[in-house]
Design an enzyme around this catalytic site. Structure first.
Site, PDB file in Angstrom:
ATOM      1  N   LYS A   1     -25.957 -27.947   2.302  1.00  0.00           N
ATOM      2  CA  LYS A   1     -27.168 -27.347   1.722  1.00  0.00           C
ATOM      3  C   LYS A   1     -26.858 -26.005   1.072  1.00  0.00           C
ATOM      4  O   LYS A   1     -27.451 -25.662   0.047  1.00  0.00           O
ATOM      5  CB  LYS A   1     -28.236 -27.194   2.799  1.00  0.00           C
ATOM      6  CG  LYS A   1     -28.727 -28.513   3.384  1.00  0.00           C
ATOM      7  CD  LYS A   1     -29.795 -28.290   4.425  1.00  0.00           C
ATOM      8  CE  LYS A   1     -30.187 -29.587   5.104  1.00  0.00           C
ATOM      9  NZ  LYS A   1     -29.092 -30.159   5.912  1.00  0.00           N
TER      10      LYS A   1
ATOM     11  N   ASP B   1     -31.993 -24.056   8.166  1.00  0.00           N
ATOM     12  CA  ASP B   1     -31.724 -25.440   8.559  1.00  0.00           C
ATOM     13  C   ASP B   1     -31.219 -25.358   9.986  1.00  0.00           C
ATOM     14  O   ASP B   1     -30.021 -25.250  10.232  1.00  0.00           O
ATOM     15  CB  ASP B   1     -30.702 -26.075   7.620  1.00  0.00           C
ATOM     16  CG  ASP B   1     -30.501 -27.542   7.896  1.00  0.00           C
ATOM     17  OD1 ASP B   1     -31.504 -28.276   7.993  1.00  0.00           O
ATOM     18  OD2 ASP B   1     -29.344 -27.963   8.038  1.00  0.00           O
TER      19      ASP B   1
ATOM     20  N   ASP C   1     -22.972 -18.497   9.528  1.00  0.00           N
ATOM     21  CA  ASP C   1     -22.979 -19.356  10.710  1.00  0.00           C
ATOM     22  C   ASP C   1     -22.391 -18.570  11.863  1.00  0.00           C
ATOM     23  O   ASP C   1     -21.480 -17.754  11.662  1.00  0.00           O
ATOM     24  CB  ASP C   1     -22.178 -20.639  10.484  1.00  0.00           C
ATOM     25  CG  ASP C   1     -22.682 -21.775  11.362  1.00  0.00           C
ATOM     26  OD1 ASP C   1     -23.526 -22.570  10.895  1.00  0.00           O
ATOM     27  OD2 ASP C   1     -22.247 -21.851  12.528  1.00  0.00           O
TER      28      ASP C   1
ATOM     29  N   ALA D   1     -25.458 -22.120   7.951  1.00  0.00           N
ATOM     30  CA  ALA D   1     -25.016 -22.794   6.733  1.00  0.00           C
ATOM     31  C   ALA D   1     -23.910 -23.822   6.911  1.00  0.00           C
ATOM     32  O   ALA D   1     -23.747 -24.695   6.054  1.00  0.00           O
ATOM     33  CB  ALA D   1     -24.559 -21.753   5.713  1.00  0.00           C
TER      34      ALA D   1
ATOM     35  N   CYS E   1     -33.396 -31.898  11.690  1.00  0.00           N
ATOM     36  CA  CYS E   1     -33.215 -33.353  11.624  1.00  0.00           C
ATOM     37  C   CYS E   1     -33.589 -33.952  12.979  1.00  0.00           C
ATOM     38  O   CYS E   1     -32.834 -34.731  13.559  1.00  0.00           O
ATOM     39  CB  CYS E   1     -31.796 -33.722  11.201  1.00  0.00           C
ATOM     40  SG  CYS E   1     -30.479 -32.998  12.210  1.00  0.00           S
TER      41      CYS E   1
ATOM     42  N   GLY F   1     -21.919 -26.648   5.137  1.00  0.00           N
ATOM     43  CA  GLY F   1     -22.050 -26.184   3.769  1.00  0.00           C
ATOM     44  C   GLY F   1     -22.740 -27.075   2.768  1.00  0.00           C
ATOM     45  O   GLY F   1     -22.846 -26.700   1.594  1.00  0.00           O
TER      46      GLY F   1
END
Length: 302
Positions: free
Chosen positions: A112, A177, A130, A107, A230, A110
């Site tokens: 998202k 993510d 995290d 996370a 990404c 922060g």
């Protein structure tokens, strides 16, 4: 851009893709609806001489004509958060509902995770985890600034995360993510390609698979998991999803995209993937005027 040449067979209009990577990235901010409305933010920024352009697909997303939105008082007061346009998609695709329990596996810092809380009207529980203790300070600071009260911040390795300290057996939804090679951020971070390449992608894919598998295991039957990176590398994208479809009770599902996207690829450098990965989506800078991204939505079978 040499590390990206290997993607020429995958990317439509590859020359246009390379050209787009040299263009400046639009600066966008997300309106934090826990503390303000888009109309109030637009007026506040205009009062500071900053013009805004709303995105048609999301009224909470604004393009601003400053590259330092963090220097504005709406930012200081938690009304906005600097977030790249394509980066706001995974939480929206996960579509968390007020009152649910949602796990953000990786996370920090922060963006998202706090967006998840806003989408839930700050009602329910967002578990922002995290494994990097140093990065957790940024997550906590952003959650505090944005007025998030529904978040529990934890520091565990997501690959073997235990929900027992929270008294939970499962969650309703999970967002992975994943840590990645970040090739898609090259427009704002030219050094992103320094460590990129097939070797780096294959190494990270092992971690990504383990985190995504844990997320599927932790999500209740009928729940939803979104996986995003990404990067452009199939080793970190379709190959990871393919492995999870094979090893878990999860299915790739279609989702609507507010931005143009290409379907996931089913073959790469001798490897073939489950045809269901075509339901995942690839976002390219020359098609969206954003960074590069990959998103997959999975349903945990009942």
């Amino acid at each position: 851009m040499e590390p990206l040449q290997r993607y020429e067979p995958l990317i439509p209009d590859f020359d246009g893709f390379l050209d787009a990577l040299h263009e400046p990235l639009p600066t966008t901010v997300r309106v934090n609806t826990i503390r303000a409305t888009p109309e109030r933010v637009v007026q506040a920024l205009q009062d500071e001489g900053i013009e805004t352009t709303r995105r048609a697909h999301d009224e909470t997303l604004l393009e601003v004509d400053t590259d330092k939105p963090g220097n504005t008082w709406p930012y200081v007061h938690g009304w906005i958060h600097g977030q790249e346009e394509v980066s706001t998609l995974p939480p929206r695709i996960l579509d968390p509902q007020p009152g649910e329990t949602v796990w953000a596996a990786a996370a920090a810092p922060g963006g998202k995770a706090t967006q998840l809380a806003a989408l839930m009207n700050d009602q329910g529980l967002v578990i922002g985890n995290d494994d990097n203790l140093g990065r957790l300070s940024a997550l906590r600071a952003n959650a505090d600034r944005l007025g998030v009260t529904s978040m529990a911040v934890t520091n565990q390795d997501a690959r073997n995360y235990s929900f027992k300290p929270l008294g939970l057996e499962s969650v309703d939804r999970a967002l992975v993510d994943a840590p990645c090679t970040c090739e898609g951020t090259v427009r704002k971070n030219p050094d992103a390609l320094d460590e990129a390449g097939p070797g780096a992608s294959r190494g990270l894919a092992n971690i990504q698979r383990d985190i995504l598998e844990r997320a599927v295991q932790a999500t209740r039957p009928g729940g939803t998991v979104v996986y995003s990176t990404c990067t452009f590398a199939p080793e970190e994208n379709e190959a990871v999803v393919d492995a999870i479809l094979d090893s878990t009770d999860a299915a790739a599902i279609d989702f609507e995209s507010p931005l143009p996207a290409e379907p996931g690829v089913t073959a790469w450098e001798g490897a073939e993937y489950d045809p269901a990965v075509t339901k995942t989506k690839r976002y390219y800078p020359h098609q969206t005027d954003t960074g590069g991204f990959y998103v997959a939505k999975l349903a945990v079978k009942s």
